[in-house]
Design an enzyme around this catalytic site. Sequence first.
Site, PDB file in Angstrom:
ATOM      1  CB  THR B  49     121.645   8.066  42.212  1.00 47.60           C
ATOM      2  OG1 THR B  49     120.875   6.757  42.993  1.00 47.60           O
ATOM      3  CG2 THR B  49     122.431   7.265  41.430  1.00 47.60           C
ATOM      4  CB  CYS B  50     118.181  10.900  44.369  1.00 48.81           C
ATOM      5  SG  CYS B  50     117.279  10.504  42.740  1.00 48.81           S
ATOM      6  CG  HIS B  90     122.925  -5.181  43.964  1.00 47.13           C
ATOM      7  ND1 HIS B  90     121.448  -5.070  44.326  1.00 47.13           N
ATOM      8  CD2 HIS B  90     123.563  -3.966  44.150  1.00 47.13           C
ATOM      9  CE1 HIS B  90     121.454  -3.685  44.707  1.00 47.13           C
ATOM     10  NE2 HIS B  90     122.562  -2.950  44.643  1.00 47.13           N
ATOM     11  CD  GLU B 105     115.780   5.004  36.753  1.00 49.79           C
ATOM     12  OE1 GLU B 105     116.224   5.734  35.615  1.00 49.79           O
ATOM     13  OE2 GLU B 105     116.344   4.717  37.650  1.00 49.79           O
ATOM     14  CD  GLU B 107     117.908  10.265  35.686  1.00 45.64           C
ATOM     15  OE1 GLU B 107     118.259  11.271  36.299  1.00 45.64           O
ATOM     16  OE2 GLU B 107     116.621   9.958  36.188  1.00 45.64           O
ATOM     17  CD  GLN B 111     121.338   8.755  38.304  1.00 44.05           C
ATOM     18  OE1 GLN B 111     121.000   7.431  38.407  1.00 44.05           O
ATOM     19  NE2 GLN B 111     120.971   9.856  38.821  1.00 44.05           N
ATOM     20  CB  ALA B 181      97.099  27.217  37.646  1.00 48.38           C
ATOM     21  N   GLY B 182      96.671  23.688  37.581  1.00 47.99           N
ATOM     22  CA  GLY B 182      96.905  22.548  38.489  1.00 47.99           C
ATOM     23  C   GLY B 182      98.352  22.063  38.260  1.00 47.99           C
ATOM     24  CD  GLU B 183     101.853  19.568  42.787  1.00 49.00           C
ATOM     25  OE1 GLU B 183     102.833  18.802  42.764  1.00 49.00           O
ATOM     26  OE2 GLU B 183     101.295  19.777  43.581  1.00 49.00           O
TER      27      GLU B 183
END
Lengths: 259, 344
Positions: B49-50, B90, B105, B107, B111, B181-183
């Site tokens: 994964t990332c 682990h 999380e 996700e 995966q 228009a903020g991030e």
Amino acid sequence: MERWFLIVSTVFFFLGFAYSMFALGAGVARPSRWSFAIMLAGFVLQTGFLHLRGQAVGRCPVTNLFEVLIFLSWAVVLLYFAVGGAYRLSLLGTFTAPLVFMLQTVAQLLPAANAEPVYKKSAGMWPELHAAVSLVAYGAFALACVAGVMYLVQERLLKRHRLNSFYENLPPIAELAVALHRVILVGFVLLSLGLVAGFFAGHTAAATIFLAVAVWLPYAALLFLRTLHRVSPRRIAWLSVGAFVLALAALGALGFFHL
Amino acid sequence: MDIVCLGLSHKTAPVELREKFAVADGHLGEVAARVAGSPGMGEAVVVSTCNRVEYYAAGEDAASLVAALSAHLGDVSAFRAMRGEESVRHLFRVVSGVESMVLGETEILGQVKKAYQTAQQAGATSRHLNKLFQRAFNVAKEVRTQTSITRGAVSVGSAAVELAAKIFGKLDHCNVMILGAGETAEMTARALQLRGARAIFVSNRTYERAQALAGALGGKAIHFDEWEGEFEGLDILIGSTGAPHAVVTQARLGPLMARRADRPLFCIDLAVPRDFEPAVNDLDGVYLYDIDALQGIADASLQVRRQELVRCEELIERHVREFGEWLAAPRPVMPMNPRTEGVK
């Protein structure tokens, strides 16, 4: 036997309230399953009591204030199951249980609670219909009062940014507002039908009509203002609480004056 | 029989190293089958994964497994080698979200499931890794249902979305407007869109920026002096301008609210200096949350998740013990996975 049904059912409603409060305090995510089961057990026992009492008095068991309050409690729980399921207002049980517990406790402390039931032949369809439908309408108003309190609690928590376990378990505030309106509408329609039945039953004494209108009118005004969007959901919530207190007072007056 | 894990993660290796060892989704099965077919190896699953690259392997002895994995990977100095119980623990921690960058999380569970299924389809797993991964998925489910590790929003955007859901219920009928228009406003709007928000309006002093953001969000740009015209249909108003003073005041919002009948309005103030006058929150039906309030909610949720770690670890430890007992129990010798035998 019937009295034990009532006592145990009252204990169940107390337990339902106590468990929900404990679960909320302990941060349990979903206290609703147990609350629901406890409410169901209480309802079955209430129904058993009313059935036996109905057989003993030979008609719908609303012959004195004690029976009226028990029938009202039963109607509240009946509507809780109907509305609670439809709107997934899981925490409604937490708020309904103490109300029912209080109504049943007060009823059992009344002198009429100890009087032996007297068998009397039914006076006909209209008087029974009037009493039963009007009390189910009261049940709807009681539930509206409960939903109103829930709305006010959730609104306060959201406004003050206090996102505790109460907040987590209360339904979305917009859904509460919709549910509140619908329960009031159901109660209003039933009460109107009850009043028509009362007219046919011959309940035409001035004091009776005055009390009936005193209950009917605030709900009619509330629905009218809601339709015109002239009143905020917050005010509707407050009004639903106030109107129910008024309705209970009228019910007490009916019982007190034997109208 | 032994199980090992060789892995690197966001905790032990920078992204430059992680991307060097990353395996594309489409190659996970093929790589797992090749590793499982190496000498001394019986079964293998590759998770990539990332945030982590991990090789799980089962075979007769840990030393041979580590040697085989090292031979496959080349330079393994950045990898952490875990053997037996440690590798089982682990994996259970990883699938439960305990090892994730955002604690709790979920996700990662999907995966890992996908990585396992791919390896299984490629014939790279057999009895031991099948049992290990299936147990791991049960552990993840238990952790999620029996603890609060996944509860609450842990970012400003998700906190705003959770609050919106608590005000409106379903968001699929909600219209959102961004002022500025903020991030962060863009990220919050995207999070609301993911939860079903119906329409997004963007209003900015520079109309071109409003158009650009509206285009990116699939919404509609509005001239800044015309945003009040869309107000009646709005449910969520996000403030993200660079204005030095409040853009939305109680005096301005009060008459607008009267025109909206009884619909609530959720105001999210992400600007500093703030775009909304605090007194706006006193209006009936208006719920105002500024950046500090939202960050406070996210921090509180994270704190709850951290407190739940102890319960998660107790639960995981019980499963590690049970799996260890299963692994150590004597059983009849089974032939090796015929498909991985073929790879050899």
